[in-house]
Design an enzyme around this catalytic site. Sequence first.
Site, PDB file in Angstrom:
ATOM      1  N   LEU A   1       7.766   1.997   5.665  1.00 53.35           N
ATOM      2  CA  LEU A   1       8.788   3.391   5.428  1.00 53.35           C
ATOM      3  C   LEU A   1       9.719   3.327   4.243  1.00 53.35           C
ATOM      4  O   LEU A   1      10.444   4.403   3.765  1.00 53.35           O
ATOM      5  CB  LEU A   1       9.261   3.796   6.624  1.00 53.35           C
TER       6      LEU A   1
ATOM      7  N   ASP B   1      -1.604   0.263   6.561  1.00 52.75           N
ATOM      8  CA  ASP B   1      -0.642  -0.258   5.686  1.00 52.75           C
ATOM      9  C   ASP B   1      -0.420   0.733   4.460  1.00 52.75           C
ATOM     10  O   ASP B   1      -0.356   0.635   3.398  1.00 52.75           O
ATOM     11  CB  ASP B   1      -1.745  -1.533   4.799  1.00 52.75           C
TER      12      ASP B   1
HETATM   13  O1  DOR Z   1      -0.753  -3.741  -1.025  1.00 53.21           O
HETATM   14  C1  DOR Z   1       0.270  -4.004  -0.124  1.00 53.21           C
HETATM   15  N1  DOR Z   1       1.621  -3.273  -0.358  1.00 53.21           N
HETATM   16  N2  DOR Z   1       0.303  -5.227   0.415  1.00 53.21           N
HETATM   17  C2  DOR Z   1       1.288  -5.738   1.273  1.00 53.21           C
HETATM   18  O2  DOR Z   1       1.163  -6.714   1.701  1.00 53.21           O
HETATM   19  C3  DOR Z   1       2.610  -5.084   1.164  1.00 53.21           C
HETATM   20  C4  DOR Z   1       2.274  -3.777   0.772  1.00 53.21           C
HETATM   21  C5  DOR Z   1       3.571  -3.243  -0.052  1.00 53.21           C
HETATM   22  O3  DOR Z   1       4.945  -3.433   0.857  1.00 53.21           O
HETATM   23  O4  DOR Z   1       3.583  -2.412  -0.911  1.00 53.21           O
HETATM   24 ZN    ZN Z   2       0.237  -7.167   3.999  1.00 51.83          ZN
END
Ligand code: DOR
Ligand code: ZN
Length: 427
Positions: free
Chosen positions: A57, A301
């Site tokens: 977020l 994610d």
């Molecule tokens: O692609 C990703 N983005 N993998 C992660 O583990 C962290 C996340 C991010 O915080 O942007």
């Molecule tokens: Zn991750």
Amino acid sequence: MTILIQGARPYGEDAVDVLVKDGVIAAIGEDLSSTAETVDATGLVLLPGLVDLHTHLREPGREDTETVLTGSRAAALGGYTAVHAMANTDPVADTAGVVEQVWRLGSDAGLVDVVPVGAVTVGLGGERLAELGAMADSAARVRVFSDDGKCVADPALMRRALEYTKALDGVVAQHAEEPRLTVGAQMHEGERSARLGLTGWPAVAEEAIIARDVLLAEHVGARLHVCHVSTAGSVELIRWAKSRGVQVTAEVTPHHLLLTDAQAEGYDATFKVNPPLRTAEDVAALRAGLADGTIDAVATDHAPHAAEDKECEWSAARPGMLGLEQALSVVVDTMVDTGLLTWREVADRMSVRPAVIGRLAGHGRPLEVGEPANLVLVDPGARSVVDPAALASKSRNSPYAGRELPARVVHVLLRGEPTVRDGEVQK
Ligand code: DOR
Ligand code: ZN
């Protein structure tokens, strides 16, 4: 507030009426009548509100890319009633103070239950354990701990984290990536990465950590949750660990269920993500693992990024893609329309099991009288083309731009109050 939902199909089954009163399901039956507000749900599938175990977020720190409010809007529009907010904010959510701040912002937004994830280590530094107990005891009641974005790579520290979280009835959600094997990594390591001239992220970097961590979880007798599983080998390892009785759970993202490393061909950094998009064989294994329950949950994610961090050279771009608003549609596309999951199983993987893993009371509950009215109504027949400009998220890095996807979230109720009506968010 009282609402009568008419003609909805719980779990996609036979149509019934559902009366919602004072935040709970008050009655379920045929031809219920009430003087209350009615919702015509003819043909709509009724599910328990979705629960996301893995949402970024970005507040505090990167409010230019997402805030708790804009992310909550995106979540509600995606059919969610609860989201776990990842700890890699700035400052990191590694103290009771920061997790309480995020929790308060979530309850002020009031669209979904925002459940903070606590960092495992101070500043995600991988060296010292954060104040796990203080975060668990705080108003935010943290039960999921993660250094996501980074792996808890030190095995002794991981063991200690498992011991502490066990005592707190919590769980470590591991971002499985052996950092010594992914130095400079840009995409899945294989024939394609060699041809494109991008440094590879080998499957073994994920699998080595999962193998280690299921053994540590078994040794400690603790729960372990594996974030964003991306390879066929990882699915096999988790299946093996479960067969031994290890208390391991796992999630897969919508993008890993749909997309492959072929997306890197155009060097469009929208498709750069960590772990990277893998091969078609990996996608097939992830779908099979989710279908047979080896993978417990779909988690988005959802990773908003600023245009300047995505509209640049691939190697300079940040990894991550949006997910909240299209997650259910991608699951319908890849798992329901292909015959791999029933709607009841969708509820299991996107609501019931995530709520159990996160120890969330009141979410992921059966559609029964007396249960909290955290509900989503979905039009399974609708199809639409994703327009990033129309997203509620503050960022635009959707990997589904221009793609036609099935299913539309029509109404969402949080404890009996509409958060989405006719596809419109209420705040
Ligand atoms: O692609 C990703 N983005 N993998 C992660 O583990 C962290 C996340 C991010 O915080 O942007
Ligand atoms: Zn991750």
